[in-house]
Write an enzyme that holds these catalytic residues in place. Sequence first.
Site: not given
Length: 458
Positions: A155, A276, A282, A289
């Site tokens: 979970h 970024s 970043k 992704e």
Amino acid sequence: MKLWGGRFTKETNELVHNFNASISYDQKFYKQDIQGSVAHVTMLAKQGILTEQERDTITGGLQGILTDIENGTLAITDESEDIHSFVEAALIQRIGEPGKKLHTGRSRNDQVALDMKLYTRDEIVMIRDLLKKLMEVIHQIMSENLNTYMPGFTHLQKAQPVTLSHHFGAYFEMFRRDRSRLQDIYDRMNYCPLGAGALAGTTYPLDRDYSAALLKFQGPTWNSMDSVSDRDYLIELLSALSTIMMHMSRFCEEIILWNSNEYRFVEIDDSYSTGSSIMPQKKNPDIAELVRGKTGRVYGALISLLTTMKGLPLAYNKDMQEDKELTFDAMDTVKGCLALFTGMLDTMKFNGDVMEASAKNGFTNATDAADYLVNHGVPFRDAHGIIGQLVLLCIDRGISLDELPLEDYKEISPVFQQDIYEAISMKTCVEKRNTLGAPGEEAMERVIEANARYLKES
Ligand code: ARG
């Protein structure tokens, strides 16, 4: 050149030509188309349907076309409807009359079925190799991290301690099944449709066993109508590719989480990260992704082809031309993702200390603490309750079970002794789990040894 002008009195509408044409994508298998034609012609000559001289002239012409396409002197143009028309036209232009005999005893229907199978077979081999490379990297990481403790989750809540080696071992199993699935598909599809003709075979005395053997198939297919309209192997393949993407996508999801500021279990290498345009601090996990994102595209191909096929009467229908773009795209996507994902994993840094601290802070040793009581005669249900209260106490004080003083343990149950700390150390918790498949070092060593054998032998 059109292969079918004879019975027509009007030119094809230009939009129709463009809509109907597949050359923009089926040129991808020019090599397989030529390979199939060489085999066909070789068989025709063996059967006395062509002379040996005709065979040699045709195969020489075909080899020349292949060389010229590969060295860039012959450009595949979109005037032809498809790659089959293009090669045949180029052949006739090159060698004249004998070229017109190439298509004897053959239809584009069995030809395209053959080309697609030949192309897919090669792709399956490549994808299996890429999977193996990925598994080699996973194997390496597994071998180096037998004692890197980390929380195992259910979970997405910390559950029990495992090791990095064990966690990665789960993916090794998934990719092993993926490779085996691809092999199954290869074996099942490895029958040659050449000679099926348009749908009903041909009247020429073709030797289909011989063509199949020339092209290294297990044998010829057994029903000519099925041969030209079977796309099962592509559906199976797209399903297997979807499963590979699903596995990689789950892995990516974990890596994205682990690479986040909150987890810091891993750090993706600079060479596999992006920045970024506005936020200077970043470093983003774009590769992971994108792999996760591209999964949808491969699923789309599977659903698309299933839907294309569902209402088609026997035998060939032009709808089937739709099998190509999406299968090519899915195969290219999987190959690209596998290569990039492997590189990302291979260069990733693992923060073992952070993982171990996280396992401790998350009470992943609570089950083992309860087991300690059970081993001292306390019934499990009571032990569960006692440890639950201790966990609550720890949460209150912001500490972990191994930081809780012995007095507090004793206050709740006199059974506890100094050796409780040893019993709930990460090392003990993991090392006691030594049944096959569990994270204990001994159990893992057995698995790693078997995995090494697998990588060597397959
Ligand atoms: N481009 C076609 C395809 O991919 C080749 C077969 C054409 N056959 C036909 N009967 N029109 O399906």
